[in-house]
Each structure stands twice: as structure tokens, then as C-alpha cells.
Design a protein around this motif. Structure first.
Motif, PDB file in Angstrom:
ATOM      1  N   ALA A   1       0.834  -1.213   0.000  1.00  0.00           N
ATOM      2  CA  ALA A   1       0.000   0.000   0.000  1.00  0.00           C
ATOM      3  C   ALA A   1       0.866   1.259   0.000  1.00  0.00           C
ATOM      4  N   ILE A   2       1.896   1.267   0.818  1.00  0.00           N
ATOM      5  CA  ILE A   2       2.804   2.418   0.860  1.00  0.00           C
ATOM      6  C   ILE A   2       3.459   2.620  -0.508  1.00  0.00           C
ATOM      7  N   THR A   3       3.905   1.537  -1.113  1.00  0.00           N
ATOM      8  CA  THR A   3       4.544   1.592  -2.435  1.00  0.00           C
ATOM      9  C   THR A   3       3.596   2.184  -3.468  1.00  0.00           C
ATOM     10  N   TYR A   4       2.360   1.725  -3.457  1.00  0.00           N
ATOM     11  CA  TYR A   4       1.371   2.211  -4.420  1.00  0.00           C
ATOM     12  C   TYR A   4       1.143   3.720  -4.254  1.00  0.00           C
ATOM     13  N   ILE A   5       1.000   4.160  -3.026  1.00  0.00           N
ATOM     14  CA  ILE A   5       0.770   5.582  -2.749  1.00  0.00           C
ATOM     15  C   ILE A   5       1.948   6.428  -3.238  1.00  0.00           C
ATOM     16  N   VAL A   6       3.164   5.986  -2.940  1.00  0.00           N
ATOM     17  CA  VAL A   6       4.352   6.731  -3.372  1.00  0.00           C
ATOM     18  C   VAL A   6       4.436   6.768  -4.895  1.00  0.00           C
ATOM     19  N   LYS A   7       4.144   5.659  -5.551  1.00  0.00           N
ATOM     20  CA  LYS A   7       4.189   5.632  -7.029  1.00  0.00           C
ATOM     21  C   LYS A   7       3.221   6.651  -7.626  1.00  0.00           C
ATOM     22  N   VAL A   8       2.028   6.746  -7.057  1.00  0.00           N
ATOM     23  CA  VAL A   8       1.018   7.686  -7.563  1.00  0.00           C
ATOM     24  C   VAL A   8       1.449   9.132  -7.320  1.00  0.00           C
ATOM     25  N   ILE A   9       2.092   9.385  -6.205  1.00  0.00           N
ATOM     26  CA  ILE A   9       2.543  10.740  -5.877  1.00  0.00           C
ATOM     27  C   ILE A   9       3.743  11.139  -6.739  1.00  0.00           C
ATOM     28  N   VAL A  10       4.741  10.263  -6.853  1.00  0.00           N
ATOM     29  CA  VAL A  10       5.991  10.593  -7.554  1.00  0.00           C
ATOM     30  C   VAL A  10       5.820  10.555  -9.075  1.00  0.00           C
ATOM     31  N   GLU A  11       5.093   9.587  -9.579  1.00  0.00           N
ATOM     32  CA  GLU A  11       4.826   9.429 -11.019  1.00  0.00           C
ATOM     33  C   GLU A  11       6.091   9.347 -11.877  1.00  0.00           C
ATOM     34  N   ARG A  12       7.059   8.592 -11.446  1.00  0.00           N
ATOM     35  CA  ARG A  12       8.289   8.410 -12.242  1.00  0.00           C
ATOM     36  C   ARG A  12       8.025   7.385 -13.346  1.00  0.00           C
ATOM     37  N   PRO A  13       8.231   7.754 -14.600  1.00  0.00           N
ATOM     38  CA  PRO A  13       8.025   6.797 -15.695  1.00  0.00           C
ATOM     39  C   PRO A  13       9.031   5.645 -15.623  1.00  0.00           C
ATOM     40  N   ARG A  14       8.597   4.492 -16.053  1.00  0.00           N
ATOM     41  CA  ARG A  14       9.477   3.324 -16.092  1.00  0.00           C
ATOM     42  C   ARG A  14      10.521   3.512 -17.203  1.00  0.00           C
TER      43      ARG A  14
END
Length: 191
Positions: A73-86
Motif C-alpha cells: 500500500a505504501i509503495t502504491y501511494i508513493v508511485k502515484v505521488i511521484v509518477e516516475r516513468p518506467r
């Protein structure tokens, strides 16, 4: 400084990502799948119930589940906030990336690294005094997380940060659930 770190991250990614061969590509494509590791999680739960009394095994089972899904859950939240492309979506790298898997979503930080490390550290902390083989559990996050570079979907920094977050969260979960287990044991002795 930030641009230089990003360039270093991209260079290291390309170096590692392009070390693969046809044979290793099959290996990395297989071990990157969570389903491949399902028997390991079954083994975790079996070992909890074979090694400990039922209540303690349930507490540890709840702890490893909490460490896995909590850090997810923490990982998902950070991914949505940071939005770094793969990396496979990086315009400057796309022609050089060996892509074996095309996920959706963002890159920072690796959920494979965070969840596998959290589960591994929890398991290790429980079994470190029970078996000298407990440290072998760290092969799981090492292979699982590293595979994400070789399949072309994560930068090394994604893996490093994910592993660090997993280590911290798994350790916290172990501490909390160990205290719950000690409380249960103490209450049982006093009744």
C-alpha cells in the motif's frame, strides 16, 4: 546533483539490463512473476505452523501478511505521488532497453523489492535463532527485485529504495507482532 544521479541511475540500468542473453531472458521473465514465488509463501506459513504453537503461528502469519500488504500500500501511494516513468517509457532510453515485460503504472519505487524484502526480513527475524538456513530467505528479494532491472521496468534506485523501505517496514512489523506474541505468551502464563 539530481541530474547527475539520474544519469548514473540510467547508465547503471542500461549496463545491467543489457547483460542478458536469450537463456537468461527466460530466467528473468520467469522469476519476475509473483506467482512463481507462491510456493515460497506457502512454505513460510507451513514453517510457522510446524515450528510454533497455533496461536504464535497465527500471530506470525498475520505479521508477514501485514508486512507484505502494508508495504504494498505504501509503495502504491508513493508511485502515484511521484509518477516516475518506467525505463521502457523513457524516450532517451527506449531504443537501448531490453524489454521482456511491459507493466502499467509508475517506477518509483519497486513494489517487487519492497514487498519481497518486507516478507523476507519478517521471516528471517522470526527464524534467525531457529535455523542457520534462515538467511537464505534473502535470495528471494535479491532475485525477485533484481529481475525488474533485467526485464526493463525498474531503475537500480527503484530497487534500492524499495528494498530499504521493505527492510524498515518488515522490521517494524516484526517488532509489533513479536510484542503481540510476547503479550499473548505472558497472558497465557498468568492465567
Amino acid at each position: 546533483m539530481t541530474i547527475r544521479l539520474q544519469e548514473l541511475d540510467e547508465s547503471l540500468f542500461l549496463l545491467l539490463n543489457n547483460l542478458t542473453s536469450d537463456i537468461s531472458n527466460h530466467f528473468w521473465a520467469l522469476v519476475t512473476k509473483p506467482l512463481f514465488w507462491s510456493p515460497l509463501f506457502v512454505l513460510f506459513f507451513v514453517l510457522f505452523f510446524v515450528t510454533f504453537k497455533r496461536k504464535t503461528a497465527l500471530i506470525y502469519s498475520a505479521g508477514i501478511i501485514t508486512s507484505f500488504w502494508g508495504v504494498y500500500a505504501i509503495t502504491y501511494i508513493v508511485k502515484v505521488i511521484v509518477e516516475r516513468p518506467r525505463p521502457l517509457f523513457n524516450e532517451q532510453l527506449i531504443q537501448q532497453v531490453n524489454v521482456l515485460y511491459e507493466p502499467t503504472g509508475f517506477s518509483f519505487f519497486s513494489g517487487h523489492a519492497s514487498t519481497s524484502t518486507a516478507a523476507a526480513i519478517f521471516f528471517y527475524m522470526v527464524f534467525r535463532t531457529k535455523s542457520q538456513w534462515a538467511k537464505l530467505v534473502f535470495l528471494f528479494p535479491l532475485i525477485f527485485a533484481t529481475s525488474r532491472i533485467f526485464v526493463g521496468v525498474h531503475y537500480p534506485s527503484d530497487i534500492l529504495v524499495g528494498g530499504t523501505v521493505g527492510l524498515i517496514f518488515g522490521s517494524i512489523c516484526y517488532t509489533v507482532f513479536q510484542k503481540l506474541n510476547e503479550k499473548y505468551t505472558e497472558d497465557k502464563l498468568n492465567s
